[in-house]
Design a protein around this motif. Structure first.
Motif, PDB file in Angstrom:
ATOM      1  N   ILE A 201       0.859  -1.182   0.000  1.00  0.00           N
ATOM      2  CA  ILE A 201       0.000   0.000   0.000  1.00  0.00           C
ATOM      3  C   ILE A 201       0.899   1.238   0.000  1.00  0.00           C
ATOM      4  O   ILE A 201       1.777   1.371   0.852  1.00  0.00           O
ATOM      5  CB  ILE A 201      -0.917   0.028   1.239  1.00  0.00           C
ATOM      6  CG1 ILE A 201      -1.693  -1.292   1.378  1.00  0.00           C
ATOM      7  CG2 ILE A 201      -1.840   1.231   1.184  1.00  0.00           C
ATOM      8  CD1 ILE A 201      -2.701  -1.551   0.312  1.00  0.00           C
ATOM      9  N   GLY A 202       0.684   2.165  -0.934  1.00  0.00           N
ATOM     10  CA  GLY A 202       1.514   3.361  -1.052  1.00  0.00           C
ATOM     11  C   GLY A 202       1.178   4.421  -0.014  1.00  0.00           C
ATOM     12  O   GLY A 202       0.252   4.285   0.795  1.00  0.00           O
ATOM     13  N   ILE A 207      -8.300   3.629   3.128  1.00  0.00           N
ATOM     14  CA  ILE A 207      -9.049   2.397   2.883  1.00  0.00           C
ATOM     15  C   ILE A 207     -10.261   2.401   3.810  1.00  0.00           C
ATOM     16  O   ILE A 207     -10.118   2.489   5.024  1.00  0.00           O
ATOM     17  CB  ILE A 207      -8.169   1.161   3.132  1.00  0.00           C
ATOM     18  CG1 ILE A 207      -6.981   1.167   2.149  1.00  0.00           C
ATOM     19  CG2 ILE A 207      -8.979  -0.117   3.003  1.00  0.00           C
ATOM     20  CD1 ILE A 207      -5.920   0.136   2.455  1.00  0.00           C
ATOM     21  N   GLY A 208     -11.458   2.323   3.252  1.00  0.00           N
ATOM     22  CA  GLY A 208     -12.683   2.418   4.017  1.00  0.00           C
ATOM     23  C   GLY A 208     -12.943   1.200   4.884  1.00  0.00           C
ATOM     24  O   GLY A 208     -12.150   0.256   4.965  1.00  0.00           O
ATOM     25  N   ALA A 209     -14.102   1.200   5.546  1.00  0.00           N
ATOM     26  CA  ALA A 209     -14.480   0.110   6.436  1.00  0.00           C
ATOM     27  C   ALA A 209     -14.926  -1.112   5.628  1.00  0.00           C
ATOM     28  O   ALA A 209     -15.561  -0.997   4.583  1.00  0.00           O
ATOM     29  CB  ALA A 209     -15.611   0.565   7.352  1.00  0.00           C
ATOM     30  N   GLY A 210     -14.570  -2.295   6.122  1.00  0.00           N
ATOM     31  CA  GLY A 210     -15.021  -3.520   5.497  1.00  0.00           C
ATOM     32  C   GLY A 210     -14.457  -3.794   4.129  1.00  0.00           C
ATOM     33  O   GLY A 210     -15.080  -4.489   3.329  1.00  0.00           O
ATOM     34  N   ILE A 223      -1.590  -1.227  -4.222  1.00  0.00           N
ATOM     35  CA  ILE A 223      -2.440  -0.042  -4.203  1.00  0.00           C
ATOM     36  C   ILE A 223      -1.489   1.143  -4.114  1.00  0.00           C
ATOM     37  O   ILE A 223      -0.808   1.328  -3.094  1.00  0.00           O
ATOM     38  CB  ILE A 223      -3.409  -0.050  -3.004  1.00  0.00           C
ATOM     39  CG1 ILE A 223      -4.124  -1.405  -2.878  1.00  0.00           C
ATOM     40  CG2 ILE A 223      -4.385   1.106  -3.111  1.00  0.00           C
ATOM     41  CD1 ILE A 223      -4.990  -1.766  -4.044  1.00  0.00           C
ATOM     42  N   GLU A 224      -1.420   1.946  -5.158  1.00  0.00           N
ATOM     43  CA  GLU A 224      -0.357   2.945  -5.248  1.00  0.00           C
ATOM     44  C   GLU A 224      -0.732   4.258  -4.573  1.00  0.00           C
ATOM     45  O   GLU A 224      -1.858   4.451  -4.118  1.00  0.00           O
ATOM     46  CB  GLU A 224       0.019   3.141  -6.714  1.00  0.00           C
ATOM     47  CG  GLU A 224       0.606   1.864  -7.330  1.00  0.00           C
ATOM     48  CD  GLU A 224       1.065   2.013  -8.765  1.00  0.00           C
ATOM     49  OE1 GLU A 224       0.777   3.057  -9.392  1.00  0.00           O
ATOM     50  OE2 GLU A 224       1.704   1.076  -9.285  1.00  0.00           O
ATOM     51  N   ILE A 241      -3.752  -0.897  -8.595  1.00  0.00           N
ATOM     52  CA  ILE A 241      -4.550   0.317  -8.736  1.00  0.00           C
ATOM     53  C   ILE A 241      -3.598   1.502  -8.741  1.00  0.00           C
ATOM     54  O   ILE A 241      -2.834   1.709  -7.795  1.00  0.00           O
ATOM     55  CB  ILE A 241      -5.587   0.447  -7.611  1.00  0.00           C
ATOM     56  CG1 ILE A 241      -6.536  -0.761  -7.645  1.00  0.00           C
ATOM     57  CG2 ILE A 241      -6.377   1.745  -7.744  1.00  0.00           C
ATOM     58  CD1 ILE A 241      -7.567  -0.765  -6.556  1.00  0.00           C
ATOM     59  N   GLY A 242      -3.642   2.292  -9.815  1.00  0.00           N
ATOM     60  CA  GLY A 242      -2.692   3.367 -10.027  1.00  0.00           C
ATOM     61  C   GLY A 242      -2.921   4.576  -9.143  1.00  0.00           C
ATOM     62  O   GLY A 242      -3.979   4.758  -8.533  1.00  0.00           O
ATOM     63  N   GLU A 243      -1.933   5.429  -9.108  1.00  0.00           N
ATOM     64  CA  GLU A 243      -1.912   6.597  -8.223  1.00  0.00           C
ATOM     65  C   GLU A 243      -3.150   7.475  -8.385  1.00  0.00           C
ATOM     66  O   GLU A 243      -3.619   7.720  -9.498  1.00  0.00           O
ATOM     67  CB  GLU A 243      -0.666   7.443  -8.492  1.00  0.00           C
ATOM     68  CG  GLU A 243       0.635   6.740  -8.155  1.00  0.00           C
ATOM     69  CD  GLU A 243       1.850   7.609  -8.435  1.00  0.00           C
ATOM     70  OE1 GLU A 243       1.663   8.754  -8.909  1.00  0.00           O
ATOM     71  OE2 GLU A 243       2.972   7.159  -8.181  1.00  0.00           O
ATOM     72  N   ASP A 244      -3.647   7.948  -7.240  1.00  0.00           N
ATOM     73  CA  ASP A 244      -4.722   8.949  -7.167  1.00  0.00           C
ATOM     74  C   ASP A 244      -6.034   8.489  -7.785  1.00  0.00           C
ATOM     75  O   ASP A 244      -6.891   9.319  -8.119  1.00  0.00           O
ATOM     76  CB  ASP A 244      -4.277  10.266  -7.811  1.00  0.00           C
ATOM     77  CG  ASP A 244      -3.135  10.907  -7.037  1.00  0.00           C
ATOM     78  OD1 ASP A 244      -3.269  11.046  -5.819  1.00  0.00           O
ATOM     79  OD2 ASP A 244      -2.111  11.252  -7.661  1.00  0.00           O
TER      80      ASP A 244
END
Length: 340
Positions: A201-202, A207-210, A223-224, A241-244
């Protein structure tokens, strides 16, 4: 609590009104009182703006005449609101120390400025860096790394070999590093493929719940930097998954798909496996992505909402499309023969 001049300085705005006014919190235009700050960014709320009792409102200059209290003039009120909201965050910073009920493996490294809450379990060789908060009942597996100033809320689970960058936020109930859904078929049975990759993870990811992010089969799931994930998202093994990029709730992404930079996926999007999605691609809600997207732009699938009886009639017609296409083709060939 802030005085208005301090908030104006933070966003580089221009103030119309009393700069010594005290602001204690944020609120909507409709609910705000004299010691609260609000913002106006959508024309549909013009009536609420004109009636608002807010002590101050973030607005564009052209709307200043509609504000009864103080006005902070900015180019982008929603962005300014986002920046100021960080000052009123309900979360306190970490209180250094390890709770007596936490279980920390002797080989783990926990920075003295980190806060480890009650019932946390930290596995062998895990590294927890400075100013990090680890919430109650969170489990951090062996060989995990948590970057500086990151925050894991209650009951987060990190399987072994999950690395988080700096300033990462993980909300409650998320699971990072569970096995990917990998099985080989043999004689009508499934043979499990053990997943030896981790998760990376970048920096500045939320990162949301669940949320579940599966570990890679061989290389890590990635996850960038700057990615934002809503609640209840499933990300399968070896996805990148790319940046932003930003992904809304209840989206599911199948294995080995690569999503580019600055992409947005709205709620309940489904993405099948082994696809490539170009940078700056935007997928609307409840769409199914079943083939790669090589050209940036906005994409949709499915049918729009309509009255139920009309929808049922259209479903019948959808089922007839293949036969209709064959009939049209037959007519075209017959006409072609007649003109020869």
């Amino acid at each position: 609590m802030y005085i208005l001049n301090e908030l104006v300085e933070r966003v580089g705005g221009q103030l119309i009104g009393d700069g010594t006014r005290i602001i204690r919190s944020l609120a909507t235009l409709e609910d705000a009182g004299p010691e609260q700050l609000s913002f106006f960014a959508n024309p549909r709320y013009l009536k609420q703006l004109r009636a608002s009792r807010a002590g101050a409102v973030l607005v564009q200059e052209k709307m200043s005449g509609d504000v009864s209290g103080a006005a902070i003039l900015v180019a982008d009120p929603y962005l300014a609101y986002a920046q100021l909201s960080q000052l009123f965050d309900w979360r306190a910073g970490p209180v250094p120390g390890i709770h007596a009920s936490a279980v920390v493996h002797p080989s783990a490294q926990v920075h003295p400025t980190a806060e480890i809450a009650a019932q946390v379990v930290i596995g062998e060789r895990a590294i927890i860096e400075a100013d990090t908060y680890i919430g109650p009942n969170t489990v951090i597996g062996r060989d995990c790394r948590i970057g500086e100033a990151s925050r894991l809320e209650a009951s987060v689970v990190l399987y072994p070999d999950v690395w988080l960058g700096e300033r990462v936020i993980v909300h409650s109930g998320s699971v990072l590093g569970a096995d990917g859904f990998g099985f080989a078929r043999h004689q009508q049975r499934w043979v499990k493929i053990y997943q030896s990759g981790g998760v990376r993870i970048g920096d500045d990811v939320e990162i949301g719940a669940g949320v579940t992010i599966d570990r890679g089969a061989l290389s890590p799931t990635r996850i960038e930097r700057g990615v934002k994930l809503d609640n209840q998202i499933q990300i399968a093994h070896n996805v990148v998954i790319g940046e932003d990029s930003a992904i809304a709730g209840c989206t599911g992404i199948a294995g080995s798909t690569r999503i580019g930079k600055r992409c947005t996926l709205a709620g309940m999007v489904g993405v099948t496996g082994h696809l490539q999605i170009a940078d700056d691609t935007h997928i609307t809600a409840m769409s199914l992505v079943s083939k790669s997207i090589n050209t940036p732009g906005a994409y949709s699938s499915g049918t729009g909402l309509e009255p139920h009886q009309q929808w049922k009639r259209n479903v019948v017609r959808f089922r007839q499309l293949d036969e209709l296409a064959k009939r049209v083709r037959s007519i075209e060939l017959t006409q072609a023969d007649k003109t020869e």
